[in-house]
Design a protein around this motif. Structure first.
Motif, PDB file in Angstrom:
ATOM      1  N   LEU A 110       0.976  -1.285   0.096  1.00 35.40           N
ATOM      2  CA  LEU A 110      -0.015  -0.020   0.057  1.00 35.40           C
ATOM      3  C   LEU A 110       0.812   1.346  -0.036  1.00 35.40           C
ATOM      4  O   LEU A 110       0.549   2.331  -0.441  1.00 35.40           O
ATOM      5  N   GLY A 111       2.246   1.178   0.633  1.00 30.24           N
ATOM      6  CA  GLY A 111       2.846   2.190   0.467  1.00 30.24           C
ATOM      7  C   GLY A 111       3.490   2.684  -0.677  1.00 30.24           C
ATOM      8  O   GLY A 111       3.725   3.666  -1.153  1.00 30.24           O
ATOM      9  N   ILE A 112       3.906   1.544  -1.246  1.00 25.74           N
ATOM     10  CA  ILE A 112       4.510   1.540  -2.874  1.00 25.74           C
ATOM     11  C   ILE A 112       3.498   2.233  -3.758  1.00 25.74           C
ATOM     12  O   ILE A 112       3.571   3.145  -4.788  1.00 25.74           O
ATOM     13  N   TRP A 113       2.050   1.838  -3.393  1.00 24.07           N
ATOM     14  CA  TRP A 113       0.699   2.218  -4.355  1.00 24.07           C
ATOM     15  C   TRP A 113       0.828   3.705  -4.074  1.00 24.07           C
ATOM     16  O   TRP A 113       0.705   4.549  -5.121  1.00 24.07           O
ATOM     17  N   GLY A 114       0.943   4.185  -2.732  1.00 27.10           N
ATOM     18  CA  GLY A 114       0.656   5.355  -2.509  1.00 27.10           C
ATOM     19  C   GLY A 114       1.695   6.254  -3.026  1.00 27.10           C
ATOM     20  O   GLY A 114       1.298   7.546  -3.808  1.00 27.10           O
ATOM     21  N   PHE A 115       2.819   6.051  -2.918  1.00 26.16           N
ATOM     22  CA  PHE A 115       3.888   6.889  -3.494  1.00 26.16           C
ATOM     23  C   PHE A 115       4.074   6.932  -5.095  1.00 26.16           C
ATOM     24  O   PHE A 115       4.489   8.058  -5.743  1.00 26.16           O
ATOM     25  N   LEU A 116       3.779   5.788  -5.812  1.00 18.31           N
ATOM     26  CA  LEU A 116       3.955   5.718  -6.894  1.00 18.31           C
ATOM     27  C   LEU A 116       2.555   6.074  -7.860  1.00 18.31           C
ATOM     28  O   LEU A 116       2.796   6.637  -9.008  1.00 18.31           O
ATOM     29  N   ALA A 138      -2.187   5.029   3.570  1.00 21.61           N
ATOM     30  CA  ALA A 138      -2.866   3.752   3.582  1.00 21.61           C
ATOM     31  C   ALA A 138      -2.243   2.533   4.194  1.00 21.61           C
ATOM     32  O   ALA A 138      -2.752   1.827   4.725  1.00 21.61           O
ATOM     33  N   PRO A 139      -0.935   2.485   4.313  1.00 22.31           N
ATOM     34  CA  PRO A 139      -0.458   1.346   5.175  1.00 22.31           C
ATOM     35  C   PRO A 139      -0.699   1.737   6.801  1.00 22.31           C
ATOM     36  O   PRO A 139      -1.043   0.825   7.411  1.00 22.31           O
ATOM     37  N   ALA A 140      -0.750   2.996   7.125  1.00 18.90           N
ATOM     38  CA  ALA A 140      -1.021   3.321   8.490  1.00 18.90           C
ATOM     39  C   ALA A 140      -2.561   2.833   8.811  1.00 18.90           C
ATOM     40  O   ALA A 140      -2.790   2.185   9.809  1.00 18.90           O
ATOM     41  N   LEU A 141      -3.573   3.117   7.935  1.00 15.62           N
ATOM     42  CA  LEU A 141      -4.802   2.476   8.286  1.00 15.62           C
ATOM     43  C   LEU A 141      -4.726   0.977   8.118  1.00 15.62           C
ATOM     44  O   LEU A 141      -5.639   0.401   9.017  1.00 15.62           O
ATOM     45  N   ALA A 142      -3.966   0.454   7.313  1.00 15.58           N
ATOM     46  CA  ALA A 142      -4.143  -1.107   7.152  1.00 15.58           C
ATOM     47  C   ALA A 142      -3.536  -1.689   8.512  1.00 15.58           C
ATOM     48  O   ALA A 142      -4.127  -2.462   9.305  1.00 15.58           O
ATOM     49  N   ILE A 143      -2.401  -1.212   8.991  1.00 14.22           N
ATOM     50  CA  ILE A 143      -1.845  -1.610  10.279  1.00 14.22           C
ATOM     51  C   ILE A 143      -2.915  -1.448  11.358  1.00 14.22           C
ATOM     52  O   ILE A 143      -3.125  -2.109  12.258  1.00 14.22           O
ATOM     53  N   LEU A 144      -3.464  -0.142  11.442  1.00 12.62           N
ATOM     54  CA  LEU A 144      -4.675   0.119  12.379  1.00 12.62           C
ATOM     55  C   LEU A 144      -5.802  -0.830  12.569  1.00 12.62           C
ATOM     56  O   LEU A 144      -5.858  -1.513  13.633  1.00 12.62           O
ATOM     57  N   ALA A 145      -6.024  -1.164  11.484  1.00 15.03           N
ATOM     58  CA  ALA A 145      -7.360  -2.089  11.241  1.00 15.03           C
ATOM     59  C   ALA A 145      -6.755  -3.579  11.723  1.00 15.03           C
ATOM     60  O   ALA A 145      -7.393  -4.134  12.492  1.00 15.03           O
ATOM     61  N   TRP A 146      -5.411  -3.898  11.259  1.00 21.52           N
ATOM     62  CA  TRP A 146      -5.001  -5.316  11.649  1.00 21.52           C
ATOM     63  C   TRP A 146      -4.854  -5.240  13.229  1.00 21.52           C
ATOM     64  O   TRP A 146      -5.096  -6.485  13.886  1.00 21.52           O
ATOM     65  N   ALA A 147      -4.313  -4.196  14.014  1.00 26.34           N
ATOM     66  CA  ALA A 147      -4.100  -3.957  15.328  1.00 26.34           C
ATOM     67  C   ALA A 147      -5.484  -4.096  16.013  1.00 26.34           C
ATOM     68  O   ALA A 147      -5.343  -4.826  17.013  1.00 26.34           O
ATOM     69  N   LEU A 148      -6.249  -3.619  15.420  1.00 26.97           N
ATOM     70  CA  LEU A 148      -7.585  -3.373  16.220  1.00 26.97           C
ATOM     71  C   LEU A 148      -8.253  -4.627  16.137  1.00 26.97           C
ATOM     72  O   LEU A 148      -9.087  -5.071  17.099  1.00 26.97           O
ATOM     73  N   PHE A 149      -8.289  -5.315  15.279  1.00 31.59           N
ATOM     74  CA  PHE A 149      -9.261  -6.768  14.986  1.00 31.59           C
ATOM     75  C   PHE A 149      -8.651  -7.929  14.929  1.00 31.59           C
ATOM     76  O   PHE A 149      -9.265  -9.023  15.030  1.00 31.59           O
ATOM     77  N   VAL A 150      -7.347  -8.023  14.224  1.00 26.45           N
ATOM     78  CA  VAL A 150      -6.830  -9.238  13.786  1.00 26.45           C
ATOM     79  C   VAL A 150      -5.652  -9.674  14.553  1.00 26.45           C
ATOM     80  O   VAL A 150      -5.553 -11.027  14.951  1.00 26.45           O
ATOM     81  N   SER A 151      -4.784  -9.006  15.024  1.00 28.85           N
ATOM     82  CA  SER A 151      -3.800  -9.339  15.970  1.00 28.85           C
ATOM     83  C   SER A 151      -4.204 -10.173  17.135  1.00 28.85           C
ATOM     84  O   SER A 151      -5.230 -10.182  17.617  1.00 28.85           O
ATOM     85  N   PRO A 152      -3.030 -10.962  17.572  1.00 31.70           N
ATOM     86  CA  PRO A 152      -3.308 -11.728  18.831  1.00 31.70           C
ATOM     87  C   PRO A 152      -3.811 -10.852  19.978  1.00 31.70           C
ATOM     88  O   PRO A 152      -4.399 -11.477  20.947  1.00 31.70           O
ATOM     89  N   LYS A 153      -3.228  -9.781  20.153  1.00 34.58           N
ATOM     90  CA  LYS A 153      -3.766  -8.832  21.472  1.00 34.58           C
ATOM     91  C   LYS A 153      -4.695  -7.905  20.712  1.00 34.58           C
ATOM     92  O   LYS A 153      -4.401  -6.446  21.069  1.00 34.58           O
TER      93      LYS A 153
END
Length: 94
Positions: free
Chosen positions: A3-9, A24-39
């Motif tokens: 997503l970062g490569i896509w955003g810059f290019l 874009a990568p920050a939003l993906a990381i946030l979604a993953w941390a909020l819902f998918v990660s083990p913690k």
């Protein structure tokens, strides 16, 4: 990273390319941390986790497709799908 490569290019620099390239990568990381990660902060059932994981992975695949890299997009999708299925099966109760 995709997503970062896509955003810059895909967007003109410096703005909005830098904003999207970082956001874009920050939003993906946030979604993953909020819902998918083990913690995960917000506990959801297996279906909810699968939906968030699917959304993040599909957005990365669409980013590659949008950059004119359909082979990379298809390979990324296949690898992410197989990985998700194997990991998801290991999470199911026996």
């Amino acid at each position: 990273m995709s997503l970062g490569i896509w955003g810059f290019l895909a967007w003109p620099l410096p703005w909005p390319g830098v904003l999207i390239g970082i956001g874009a990568p920050a939003l993906a990381i946030l979604a993953w941390a909020l819902f998918v990660s083990p913690k995960a902060v917000i506990r959801v059932d297996a279906f909810g986790r699968a939906l968030v994981e699917l959304a993040v992975m599909l957005s990365a695949a669409f980013a590659w497709w949008g950059l004119g890299q359909p082979i990379v997009a298809v390979v990324f999708t296949v690898v992410a799908t197989v990985s998700g299925i194997l990991h998801g099966r290991s999470q199911l109760p026996r």
